[in-house]
Design a protein around this motif. Structure first.
Motif, mmCIF file in Angstrom:
data_model
loop_
_atom_site.group_PDB
_atom_site.id
_atom_site.type_symbol
_atom_site.label_atom_id
_atom_site.label_comp_id
_atom_site.label_asym_id
_atom_site.label_seq_id
_atom_site.Cartn_x
_atom_site.Cartn_y
_atom_site.Cartn_z
ATOM 1 N N MET A 1 0.730 -1.197 0.032
ATOM 2 C CA MET A 1 0.038 0.023 -0.077
ATOM 3 C C MET A 1 0.920 1.215 -0.066
ATOM 4 O O MET A 1 1.796 1.392 0.446
ATOM 5 N N LYS A 2 0.422 2.106 -0.852
ATOM 6 C CA LYS A 2 1.177 3.510 -0.752
ATOM 7 C C LYS A 2 0.370 4.491 0.101
ATOM 8 O O LYS A 2 -0.733 4.450 -0.066
ATOM 9 N N LEU A 3 1.230 5.364 0.682
ATOM 10 C CA LEU A 3 0.817 6.160 1.857
ATOM 11 C C LEU A 3 0.973 7.680 1.640
ATOM 12 O O LEU A 3 2.163 7.839 1.050
ATOM 13 N N ILE A 4 -0.069 8.610 1.723
ATOM 14 C CA ILE A 4 0.284 9.928 1.849
ATOM 15 C C ILE A 4 -0.003 10.325 3.357
ATOM 16 O O ILE A 4 -0.931 10.282 3.805
ATOM 17 N N PHE A 5 1.350 10.919 3.844
ATOM 18 C CA PHE A 5 1.151 11.653 5.261
ATOM 19 C C PHE A 5 0.819 13.062 5.056
ATOM 20 O O PHE A 5 1.503 13.831 4.399
ATOM 21 N N LEU A 6 -0.544 13.564 5.297
ATOM 22 C CA LEU A 6 -1.170 14.529 4.846
ATOM 23 C C LEU A 6 -1.304 15.691 5.992
ATOM 24 O O LEU A 6 -2.261 15.493 7.087
ATOM 25 N N ASP A 7 -0.495 16.807 5.998
ATOM 26 C CA ASP A 7 -0.754 18.031 6.656
ATOM 27 C C ASP A 7 -2.131 18.786 5.997
ATOM 28 O O ASP A 7 -2.274 18.551 5.005
ATOM 29 N N ILE A 8 -2.850 19.407 6.699
ATOM 30 C CA ILE A 8 -3.891 20.279 6.113
ATOM 31 C C ILE A 8 -3.766 21.596 6.028
ATOM 32 O O ILE A 8 -4.011 22.398 5.158
ATOM 33 N N ASP A 9 -3.421 22.412 7.199
ATOM 34 C CA ASP A 9 -3.103 23.707 6.939
ATOM 35 C C ASP A 9 -1.769 24.044 6.332
ATOM 36 O O ASP A 9 -0.840 23.655 6.616
ATOM 37 N N GLY A 10 -2.007 24.847 5.299
ATOM 38 C CA GLY A 10 -0.926 25.244 4.342
ATOM 39 C C GLY A 10 -0.650 24.425 3.293
ATOM 40 O O GLY A 10 0.087 24.584 2.432
ATOM 41 N N VAL A 11 -1.595 23.347 3.202
ATOM 42 C CA VAL A 11 -1.396 22.249 2.015
ATOM 43 C C VAL A 11 -2.796 22.159 1.287
ATOM 44 O O VAL A 11 -2.894 22.417 0.378
ATOM 45 N N LEU A 12 -3.830 21.819 2.112
ATOM 46 C CA LEU A 12 -5.250 21.982 1.710
ATOM 47 C C LEU A 12 -5.960 23.143 1.979
ATOM 48 O O LEU A 12 -7.035 23.844 1.239
ATOM 49 N N ALA A 13 -5.836 23.748 3.406
ATOM 50 C CA ALA A 13 -6.602 24.774 3.901
ATOM 51 C C ALA A 13 -5.652 26.079 3.944
ATOM 52 O O ALA A 13 -4.515 25.835 4.762
ATOM 53 N N LEU A 14 -5.990 27.162 3.237
ATOM 54 C CA LEU A 14 -5.350 28.496 3.603
ATOM 55 C C LEU A 14 -6.275 29.692 3.961
ATOM 56 O O LEU A 14 -5.624 30.420 4.763
ATOM 57 N N ASN A 15 -7.413 29.618 3.470
ATOM 58 C CA ASN A 15 -8.317 30.741 3.825
ATOM 59 C C ASN A 15 -9.219 30.139 5.035
ATOM 60 O O ASN A 15 -10.146 29.786 5.016
ATOM 61 N N HIS A 16 -8.752 30.737 6.238
ATOM 62 C CA HIS A 16 -9.435 30.382 7.392
ATOM 63 C C HIS A 16 -10.754 30.983 7.864
ATOM 64 O O HIS A 16 -11.546 30.996 8.896
ATOM 65 N N GLN A 17 -11.315 31.977 6.724
ATOM 66 C CA GLN A 17 -12.563 32.629 7.005
ATOM 67 C C GLN A 17 -13.720 31.791 6.440
ATOM 68 O O GLN A 17 -14.560 32.020 7.104
ATOM 69 N N ASN A 18 -13.367 30.977 5.504
ATOM 70 C CA ASN A 18 -14.654 30.295 5.105
ATOM 71 C C ASN A 18 -14.686 28.774 6.016
ATOM 72 O O ASN A 18 -13.627 28.196 5.762
ATOM 73 N N ARG A 19 -15.719 28.537 6.691
ATOM 74 C CA ARG A 19 -15.695 27.423 7.527
ATOM 75 C C ARG A 19 -16.977 26.596 7.412
ATOM 76 O O ARG A 19 -17.940 27.289 6.992
ATOM 77 N N ASP A 20 -16.972 25.549 8.143
ATOM 78 C CA ASP A 20 -18.070 24.670 8.267
ATOM 79 C C ASP A 20 -17.825 24.190 9.979
ATOM 80 O O ASP A 20 -17.067 24.608 10.645
ATOM 81 N N GLU A 21 -18.795 23.191 10.169
ATOM 82 C CA GLU A 21 -18.707 22.733 11.559
ATOM 83 C C GLU A 21 -17.463 22.063 12.031
ATOM 84 O O GLU A 21 -16.957 21.822 12.782
ATOM 85 N N TYR A 22 -16.724 21.502 10.685
ATOM 86 C CA TYR A 22 -15.384 20.747 11.072
ATOM 87 C C TYR A 22 -14.190 21.755 11.131
ATOM 88 O O TYR A 22 -13.145 21.389 11.533
ATOM 89 N N GLY A 23 -14.169 23.132 10.761
ATOM 90 C CA GLY A 23 -13.163 23.945 10.608
ATOM 91 C C GLY A 23 -12.913 24.680 8.996
ATOM 92 O O GLY A 23 -14.046 24.762 8.526
ATOM 93 N N SER A 24 -11.872 25.083 9.032
ATOM 94 C CA SER A 24 -11.499 25.675 7.573
ATOM 95 C C SER A 24 -11.763 24.880 6.524
ATOM 96 O O SER A 24 -11.421 23.615 6.442
ATOM 97 N N LEU A 25 -12.310 25.513 5.371
ATOM 98 C CA LEU A 25 -12.750 24.925 4.196
ATOM 99 C C LEU A 25 -11.457 24.691 3.295
ATOM 100 O O LEU A 25 -10.676 25.390 3.638
ATOM 101 N N PHE A 26 -11.278 23.511 2.639
ATOM 102 C CA PHE A 26 -10.123 23.369 1.823
ATOM 103 C C PHE A 26 -10.364 23.882 0.302
ATOM 104 O O PHE A 26 -11.319 24.061 -0.107
ATOM 105 N N HIS A 27 -9.200 24.606 -0.241
ATOM 106 C CA HIS A 27 -9.234 25.211 -1.258
ATOM 107 C C HIS A 27 -9.412 23.989 -2.602
ATOM 108 O O HIS A 27 -8.828 22.901 -2.582
ATOM 109 N N GLU A 28 -10.252 24.488 -3.570
ATOM 110 C CA GLU A 28 -10.679 23.401 -4.635
ATOM 111 C C GLU A 28 -9.542 23.080 -5.499
ATOM 112 O O GLU A 28 -9.543 21.781 -5.732
ATOM 113 N N ASN A 29 -8.863 23.829 -5.639
ATOM 114 C CA ASN A 29 -7.588 23.374 -6.567
ATOM 115 C C ASN A 29 -6.676 22.539 -6.062
ATOM 116 O O ASN A 29 -6.030 21.388 -6.574
ATOM 117 N N PHE A 30 -6.361 22.548 -4.715
ATOM 118 C CA PHE A 30 -5.631 21.712 -3.780
ATOM 119 C C PHE A 30 -6.390 20.349 -3.652
ATOM 120 O O PHE A 30 -5.797 19.325 -3.558
#
Length: 177
Positions: A1-30
């Motif tokens: 199995m191949k693994l991706i060790f994934l950080d979120i802030d700075g990798v998928l989430a950048l704009n912390h103004q757009n949120r849902d009940e889980y936290g910052s939304l992720f950028h669509e391009n990322f």
């Protein structure tokens, strides 16, 4: 199995103004770039981000509700270890039974055959990884030459191509080229 060790802030989430009940939304391009990696490698996700403190069940629920690509199969341990690289190493050692051997291709091949992890990448915007992880690390910051970065941050298409190349290269070629 191949693994991706994934950080979120700075990798998928950048704009912390757009949120849902889980936290910052992720950028669509990322998100699209993560999907591109998974489609081309069949890798599974291990969350190494501080978001792992919410627990794997909450992360899996968020992944499903947000319709995010891939499958989360684990989280790195929360610990007082100095570097994130130590937490990733702990997961590789204890969960995957993966060892890096620098002195013997034969012994390295034996570890690869017995490990559930056949290859991995680390996607992170910080550099607190271990020297033995350098072939697997993709820095998602200071990427000002990547046209789809946001102020130098994020999982860019160039990062995705590098990730696919690493994940689809046999470990022995990465370590003993």
């Amino acid at each position: 199995m191949k693994l991706i060790f994934l950080d979120i802030d700075g990798v998928l989430a950048l704009n912390h103004q757009n949120r849902d009940e889980y936290g910052s939304l992720f950028h669509e391009n990322f998100i699209d770039n993560l999907k591109f990696i998974i489609e081309n490698t069949k890798a599974k996700i291990v969350i190494s981000s501080t978001w792992r403190a919410s627990g794997i069940l909450a992360l899996k629920e968020m992944w499903k509700k947000r319709n995010l690509p891939g499958e989360i199969i684990g989280v790195t341990p929360l610990s007082n270890l100095r570097y994130r690289g130590h937490e990733i190493e702990s997961y590789l050692d204890n969960v995957c039974k993966f060892k890096r051997i620098n002195y013997s291709q034969v012994l390295q091949q034996t570890y690869i055959e017995t490990s559930i992890c056949k290859n991995y990448i680390i996607l992170d915007d910080d550099s607190d990884m271990l020297l033995g992880q350098k072939e697997h690390f993709i820095k998602c910051s200071c990427n000002f030459d990547h046209p789809d970065s946001i102020e130098g941050y994020g999982l860019t298409r160039m990062n995705a191509f590098k990730a696919i190349k690493i994940l689809n290269t046999p470990i022995l070629e990465l370590y003993y080229k």
